[in-house]
Design an enzyme around this catalytic site. Structure first.
Site, PDB file in Angstrom:
ATOM      1  CD  GLU A 255      -2.956  -1.120   2.307  1.00 22.86           C
ATOM      2  OE1 GLU A 255      -2.946  -0.160   3.085  1.00 22.86           O
ATOM      3  OE2 GLU A 255      -3.792  -2.031   2.370  1.00 22.86           O
TER       4      GLU A 255
ATOM      5  CD  GLU B 183      -3.378  -5.763   4.052  1.00 22.63           C
ATOM      6  OE1 GLU B 183      -4.263  -4.967   4.415  1.00 22.63           O
ATOM      7  OE2 GLU B 183      -2.165  -5.528   4.137  1.00 22.63           O
TER       8      GLU B 183
HETATM    9  O1  IFM Z   1      -3.944  -3.174   9.235  1.00 23.26           O
HETATM   10  C1  IFM Z   1      -3.968  -2.645   7.953  1.00 23.26           C
HETATM   11  C2  IFM Z   1      -2.780  -3.097   7.153  1.00 23.26           C
HETATM   12  O2  IFM Z   1      -1.586  -2.762   7.777  1.00 23.26           O
HETATM   13  C3  IFM Z   1      -2.778  -2.441   5.790  1.00 23.26           C
HETATM   14  N1  IFM Z   1      -4.050  -2.604   5.127  1.00 23.26           N
HETATM   15  C4  IFM Z   1      -5.244  -2.330   5.878  1.00 23.26           C
HETATM   16  C5  IFM Z   1      -5.213  -3.065   7.201  1.00 23.26           C
HETATM   17  C6  IFM Z   1      -6.499  -2.763   8.004  1.00 23.26           C
HETATM   18  O3  IFM Z   1      -6.599  -1.409   8.242  1.00 23.26           O
END
Ligand code: IFM
Length: 445
Positions: free
Chosen positions: A165, A349
């Protein structure tokens, strides 16, 4: 009746270093920007820090056992740059590298494969003192760090992830100031975004030459932006610009060799000859993170003509107030298909924070999280059925952990962590996901 995933669909789990490791003063680990941010009053809920976190640094064997029990085939974890090179450049800390070596071997011993991510937000503080991602030299510093890690564990890595990200690092860390390093400088944020892309390109080149057998990808959170229903006509162009900022700035240089046309003017002062060619190097897969639909509305306050809007009231929400919408997930996967020419995608994710109540029997019956995954996995199956080349799924996250500016209050894990005792207890969603993985199918309700 079940809904099956394609043959060979890859199931894994994601975590990140600062959020779980703890072991902050141990074995020569250097300071990261998140150590500094957490120590700054008012930045993180309850003054929480990652000093101990889930103590994964010492309890990693138990966590690898949990991964194996879940049936995960791959594990995306991140390497903490200041654990490996405490000052970001120069002296390497062998004990820090030893830790990741143990993780990789521990995975292989348990029949799983390693997908290390080189950057999940914990920049060495010494590099931030020199401007961090806003300093163009960081592309070289990152490439050196990538080489150090590749030389040590690269012989056993299946796939590298360069960044997690980068959009959040640039926009939330340098423009909104809600994440470390906590800056509110829109011009520096654009510069940081370009340098994150450049660092990715340099690292791809280093990793290819040092570990030619490993795959390489990066992870971008893909946003499906929408105007509020009552302003569909008026704000449609803002949604498109929002997607250019959050998706296009990081996807287009890699897949199209340029910045989105709408943003070229903002980026041109930072882009030098040859930069885009460096970023445009082929990669093997794209990691997609996705959580919620992004509603937009006009704004006159900041550097952009839009801001996040509160989603319509008809959505159910998670504990972080994120609207739950499997349809947006499906649409986000189709955005990648269209915008990037349908590359191989792994969802790296997805998940939600919910109120997890520990019952008198010690169990956490997190039916809300199970319903969330049902809805999102159905959206994923729909995208696959429409031709999106999605090859795997990794829930966020294995264990409850440090959720950045909101500290330990919000829990995303399939496994509950008691932060007093650090005891791990698999939740009902862990059992649910274990069954999904074993069957390679989503059981119908
Ligand atoms: O916890 C975070 C992660 O570090 C990066 N993506 C989103 C997740 C939830 O907020």
């Amino acid at each position: 009746m079940t809904m099956r995933f394609p043959e060979g669909f890859l199931w894994g789990v994601s975590t990140s270093s600062y959020q779980i490791e703890g072991g902050a003063p141990d074995d020569g680990r250097g300071r990261s920007i998140w150590d500094t941010f957490c120590a700054t009053p008012g930045k993180v809920a309850n003054g929480d820090t990652g000093q101990v976190a889930c103590d994964h640094y010492h309890r990693y064997r138990e966590d690898l056992d949990l991964l194996r029990d879940l049936g995960a085939k791959v594990y995306r974890f991140s390497v903490m740059w200041p654990r490996v090179i405490p000052d970001g450049g120069g002296m390497v800390n062998p004990k820090g590298l030893d830790f990741y070596d143990r993780i990789v071997d521990g995975l292989l011993e348990r029949g799983m494969r390693a997908w290390p991510c080189l950057y999940h937000w914990d920049l060495p503080q010494t590099l931030q003192d020199r401007g961090g991602w806003a300093n163009r030299d960081i592309a070289g510093w990152f490439a050196e760090y990538a080489a150090v890690v590749a030389r040590r564990i690269g012989d056993r890595v299946e796939n590298w992830v360069t960044f997690n990200e980068p959009s959040v690092s640039a926009w939330v860390g340098y423009e909104e100031g809600r994440h470390a390093p906590g800056l509110t400088d829109p011009r520096a944020a654009v510069r940081a975004a370009h340098h994150l892309n450049l660092a990715h390109g340099r690292a791809v080149s280093v990793l290819r030459s040092l570990t030619p057998k490993a795959g390489i990808g990066t992870v971008i959170p893909i946003h499906k932006a929408r105007p509020l229903p009552q302003f569909k006509e008026r704000d449609g162009h803002l949604a498109a610009l929002f997607e250019d900022k959050w998706n296009g700035v990081f996807l287009d240089p890699i897949y199209r060799g340029r910045y989105p046309a709408s943003l070229e003017a903002r980026f041109s002062e930072h882009v030098r000859d040859g930069d885009l060619a460096e970023i445009h190097r082929p990669i093997d897969f794209l990691g997609v993170n996705h959580y919620f639909p992004s509603y937009v509305q006009p704004s006159v306050k900041g550097a952009w003509p839009f801001e996040f809007a509160d989603p319509p009231l008809f959505f159910r929400r998670t504990e972080t107030n994120w609207a739950i919408d499997g349809q947006a997930f499906y649409e986000a996967l189709l955005i990648v298909k269209e915008r990037c020419g349908n590359p191989p995608v792994y969802v790296t994710e997805n998940g939600g924070a919910f109120i997890d109540v520990v019952g008198p029997d010690g169990r956490v019956d997190d039916q809300d999280r199970i319903a969330y995954y049902r809805e999102y996995l159905a959206g994923l199956q729909r995208a696959i059925s429409e031709g999106a080349d999605v090859r795997g799924f990794m829930p966020w996250s294995l264990i409850d952990n440090f959720e950045w500016a909101v500290g330990y209050e919000k829990r995303f894990g399939l496994v509950h962590v008691d932060y007093r005792t650090l005891r791990r207890t698999p939740k009902a969603s862990f059992d649910f996901m274990r069954k999904v993985i074993a069957a390679n199918a989503l059981p119908r309700v």
